[in-house]
Write a protein that holds these residues in place. Structure first.
Motif, PDB file in Angstrom:
ATOM      1  N   ARG A  30      12.195 -17.972  24.868  1.00 29.02           N
ATOM      2  CA  ARG A  30      11.004 -17.373  24.258  1.00 29.02           C
ATOM      3  C   ARG A  30      11.389 -16.233  23.316  1.00 29.02           C
ATOM      4  N   ARG A  31      10.803 -16.236  22.133  1.00 28.36           N
ATOM      5  CA  ARG A  31      11.152 -15.212  21.144  1.00 28.36           C
ATOM      6  C   ARG A  31      10.485 -13.879  21.471  1.00 28.36           C
ATOM      7  N   SER A  32      11.251 -12.788  21.314  1.00 31.97           N
ATOM      8  CA  SER A  32      10.722 -11.451  21.552  1.00 31.97           C
ATOM      9  C   SER A  32       9.870 -11.011  20.364  1.00 31.97           C
ATOM     10  N   THR A  33       9.081  -9.978  20.582  1.00 33.89           N
ATOM     11  CA  THR A  33       8.220  -9.437  19.525  1.00 33.89           C
ATOM     12  C   THR A  33       8.939  -8.316  18.782  1.00 33.89           C
ATOM     13  N   LEU A  34       8.838  -8.335  17.462  1.00 34.74           N
ATOM     14  CA  LEU A  34       9.469  -7.319  16.626  1.00 34.74           C
ATOM     15  C   LEU A  34       8.543  -6.104  16.511  1.00 34.74           C
ATOM     16  N   VAL A  35       9.124  -4.900  16.673  1.00 30.21           N
ATOM     17  CA  VAL A  35       8.359  -3.655  16.647  1.00 30.21           C
ATOM     18  C   VAL A  35       8.845  -2.796  15.482  1.00 30.21           C
ATOM     19  N   ASP A  36       7.927  -2.127  14.819  1.00 37.30           N
ATOM     20  CA  ASP A  36       8.286  -1.230  13.711  1.00 37.30           C
ATOM     21  C   ASP A  36       7.376  -0.003  13.749  1.00 37.30           C
ATOM     22  N   LEU A  37       7.767   1.011  12.996  1.00 37.68           N
ATOM     23  CA  LEU A  37       6.899   2.176  12.836  1.00 37.68           C
ATOM     24  C   LEU A  37       5.652   1.784  12.045  1.00 37.68           C
ATOM     25  N   ALA A  38       4.566   2.491  12.278  1.00 41.60           N
ATOM     26  CA  ALA A  38       3.330   2.222  11.543  1.00 41.60           C
ATOM     27  C   ALA A  38       3.596   2.369  10.041  1.00 41.60           C
ATOM     28  N   PRO A  39       3.093   1.436   9.230  1.00 38.98           N
ATOM     29  CA  PRO A  39       3.423   1.440   7.802  1.00 38.98           C
ATOM     30  C   PRO A  39       2.803   2.590   7.024  1.00 38.98           C
ATOM     31  N   ASP A  40       1.788   3.249   7.590  1.00 33.06           N
ATOM     32  CA  ASP A  40       1.119   4.305   6.827  1.00 33.06           C
ATOM     33  C   ASP A  40       1.566   5.704   7.237  1.00 33.06           C
ATOM     34  N   ILE A  41       2.620   5.829   8.045  1.00 31.84           N
ATOM     35  CA  ILE A  41       3.154   7.157   8.353  1.00 31.84           C
ATOM     36  C   ILE A  41       3.740   7.765   7.077  1.00 31.84           C
ATOM     37  N   ARG A  42       3.377   8.998   6.810  1.00 30.01           N
ATOM     38  CA  ARG A  42       3.923   9.717   5.663  1.00 30.01           C
ATOM     39  C   ARG A  42       4.325  11.130   6.075  1.00 30.01           C
ATOM     40  N   PHE A  43       5.542  11.502   5.692  1.00 30.39           N
ATOM     41  CA  PHE A  43       6.021  12.854   5.906  1.00 30.39           C
ATOM     42  C   PHE A  43       6.226  13.543   4.560  1.00 30.39           C
ATOM     43  N   VAL A  44       6.014  14.849   4.541  1.00 29.07           N
ATOM     44  CA  VAL A  44       6.257  15.665   3.353  1.00 29.07           C
ATOM     45  C   VAL A  44       7.540  16.461   3.564  1.00 29.07           C
ATOM     46  N   GLY A  45       8.398  16.479   2.572  1.00 26.50           N
ATOM     47  CA  GLY A  45       9.591  17.314   2.602  1.00 26.50           C
ATOM     48  C   GLY A  45       9.540  18.325   1.474  1.00 26.50           C
ATOM     49  N   ILE A  46       9.760  19.608   1.799  1.00 23.19           N
ATOM     50  CA  ILE A  46       9.746  20.677   0.800  1.00 23.19           C
ATOM     51  C   ILE A  46      11.060  21.441   0.924  1.00 23.19           C
ATOM     52  N   SER A  47      11.895  21.351  -0.088  1.00 21.88           N
ATOM     53  CA  SER A  47      13.194  22.028  -0.081  1.00 21.88           C
ATOM     54  C   SER A  47      13.205  23.083  -1.185  1.00 21.88           C
ATOM     55  N   VAL A  50       2.999  19.171  -3.897  1.00 23.43           N
ATOM     56  CA  VAL A  50       2.754  18.267  -2.766  1.00 23.43           C
ATOM     57  C   VAL A  50       1.407  17.568  -2.920  1.00 23.43           C
ATOM     58  N   ARG A  51       0.378  18.344  -3.231  1.00 19.50           N
ATOM     59  CA  ARG A  51      -0.958  17.752  -3.368  1.00 19.50           C
ATOM     60  C   ARG A  51      -0.984  16.705  -4.475  1.00 19.50           C
ATOM     61  N   ALA A  52      -0.261  16.978  -5.552  1.00 28.15           N
ATOM     62  CA  ALA A  52      -0.209  16.000  -6.640  1.00 28.15           C
ATOM     63  C   ALA A  52       0.441  14.704  -6.160  1.00 28.15           C
ATOM     64  N   LEU A  53       1.503  14.823  -5.370  1.00 26.82           N
ATOM     65  CA  LEU A  53       2.157  13.631  -4.822  1.00 26.82           C
ATOM     66  C   LEU A  53       1.227  12.876  -3.874  1.00 26.82           C
ATOM     67  N   LEU A  54       0.541  13.621  -3.006  1.00 21.56           N
ATOM     68  CA  LEU A  54      -0.372  12.988  -2.055  1.00 21.56           C
ATOM     69  C   LEU A  54      -1.480  12.244  -2.786  1.00 21.56           C
ATOM     70  N   ASP A  55      -2.017  12.862  -3.837  1.00 19.04           N
ATOM     71  CA  ASP A  55      -3.077  12.217  -4.615  1.00 19.04           C
ATOM     72  C   ASP A  55      -2.562  10.951  -5.304  1.00 19.04           C
ATOM     73  N   GLU A  56      -1.369  11.048  -5.878  1.00 20.37           N
ATOM     74  CA  GLU A  56      -0.792   9.899  -6.589  1.00 20.37           C
ATOM     75  C   GLU A  56      -0.619   8.692  -5.676  1.00 20.37           C
ATOM     76  N   HIS A  57      -0.325   8.972  -4.400  1.00 19.56           N
ATOM     77  CA  HIS A  57      -0.015   7.882  -3.475  1.00 19.56           C
ATOM     78  C   HIS A  57      -1.113   7.682  -2.433  1.00 19.56           C
TER      79      HIS A  57
END
Length: 401
Positions: free
Chosen positions: A68-85, A127-134
């Motif tokens: 029997r084939r196992s089920t493939l698991v992944d992270l939720a596709p809509d997770i978004r993190f912001v990085g500020i360096s 950051v807000r500009a990036l969030l709006d764009e995407h």
């Protein structure tokens, strides 16, 4: 895209599961059970709960291994993190998915001396500009790096030498309030080290040093796969190790510090002196064209065969190598990664650093010690900041960040 922020990992098993998916990509339930050394029933229950929390999902059957084939698991596709360096003279902000793949970045000039309100307002605008764009309304979290000592647990800058007005400023809470999501704050060098560990040349290294040579000089320390910050968050502040008894006054108030000789501002000062004195015709020509000089102009002069510029790089690399030789003898790392804007002076600087470090360290400590340039560029800080917040968000809600 609107992400449901129902929470974060509730158990250490969920946290480990999320970290596996972040670092390895989609895995079957069988693979997760094997890697985490638990039953498939436990994995099924934890994946079910993470699906309810909006942090993971099942993406269909895995490849057949017989039966029997196992089920493939992944992270939720809509997770978004912001990085500020944020550096002394520039900043990079970016957006990543749950696996820390960079979706988009923005880089712009800034002056850290203009104070936290102005610098953070600029970063948040980007950051807000990036969030709006995407089309992202609710990032799952944000990581922030700043070029000075940080109290990691309180989320504040502490007596940063090149950051007037930042001492005690609640950077973490201010950014969290504006973005409406969890935030972590760390020293920029630790952020870059985390980025290098996740996506750079240090991916397979458990014990390494990341040396940033920019306006300031700092060192990220990774021990057994974990960032070492020290008791008060000051570990790795190598720019203020004394390399000469006398010399120019450093931003910290002392004299003879490595940073005062080999940091970006110091190299720009030396380049200016060489141009005005006539010792460097090429730098004099660049000064006449631009009205000012930076460390990057030394690389231009070297490319044009300017002997004085070559000497400036050698002297800088020599002093950095002196300090690194001491660190190698003390820490015995498996890898040293050199990054930061001054590292773009290239292989002449790297060659001198290597030469001095290898010559002054014990052969046993350097026999298998690569000293290499970072290949991540501006994305390194974004990935590292996202990595730190992912470690926090994926951690159990009842545990310590």
């Amino acid at each position: 895209m609107r992400h449901s922020l129902a929470g974060r990992a509730e158990t250490s098993m969920q946290a480990r599961l999320l970290a596996q998916l972040r670092d390895e990509g989609p895995l079957s339930r069988v693979q997760l059970a094997d890697r985490l050394n638990v039953s498939r029933t436990t994995i099924a229950a934890e994946v079910g709960r993470l699906t309810e929390l909006g942090m993971a999902h099942e993406v269909g059957p895995a490849a057949s291994r017989g039966g029997r084939r196992s089920t493939l698991v992944d992270l939720a596709p809509d997770i978004r993190f912001v990085g500020i360096s944020i550096g002394a003279t520039s900043m990079s902000v970016g957006l990543t998915d749950g696996r820390l793949s960079v979706i988009a970045t923005r880089t712009r000039a800034c002056d850290i001396r203009s104070g936290p309100e102005k610098v953070l307002a600029t970063a948040l605008d980007e950051v807000r500009a990036l969030l709006d764009e995407h089309d992202v309304t609710e990032p799952m979290g944000a990581g922030v790096g700043v070029p000075g000592p940080v109290d990691f647990h309180r989320g504040v800058s502490v007596s940063p030498p090149i950051m007037p007005g930042w001492d005690g400023y609640p950077v973490r809470d201010a950014v969290a309030r504006e973005l409406g999501c969890p935030v972590v704050l760390d020293n920029d060098v630790n952020v870059l080290a985390a980025g290098e560990q996740h996506a750079g040349v240090a991916r397979t290294a458990r014990d390494f040093l990341y040396v940033k040579i920019g306006t300031g000089i700092g060192c990220g320390i990774v021990v057994d796969g974990e960032l070492y910050r020290g008791v008060d968050g000051c570990a790795g502040d190598i720019g203020h190790i004394r390399v000469e008894d006398f010399g120019p006054t450093c931003a910290c108030g002392n004299t003879g510090c490595l940073e005062a000789f080999s940091g970006g501002a110091a190299l720009a000062r030396e380049a200016l002196a060489a141009a005005r004195s006539g010792r460097s015709p090429v730098l004099a020509e660049l000064l006449a064209e631009k009205g000012e000089l930076s460390a990057e102009d030394i690389a231009i002069a070297v490319a044009r065969g300017d002997a004085q510029a070559v000497q400036l790089i050698r002297e800088s690399g020599h002093r950095i190598g002196q300090v690194l030789a001491s660190l190698v003898s003390f820490f015995n790392p498996g890898l040293i990664v050199i990054g930061g804007r001054v590292s773009k002076l290239g292989h002449g600087l790297l060659a001198e650093i290597r030469s001095v470090t290898y010559r002054r360290s014990l052969p046993l400590a350097t026999g298998n010690l690569p000293i290499v340039l970072s290949e991540l560029g501006d994305e390194g800080g974004v990935i590292g900041a996202a990595h730190l917040i992912s470690a926090s968000v994926y951690a159990p809600s009842s545990g310590e960040v």
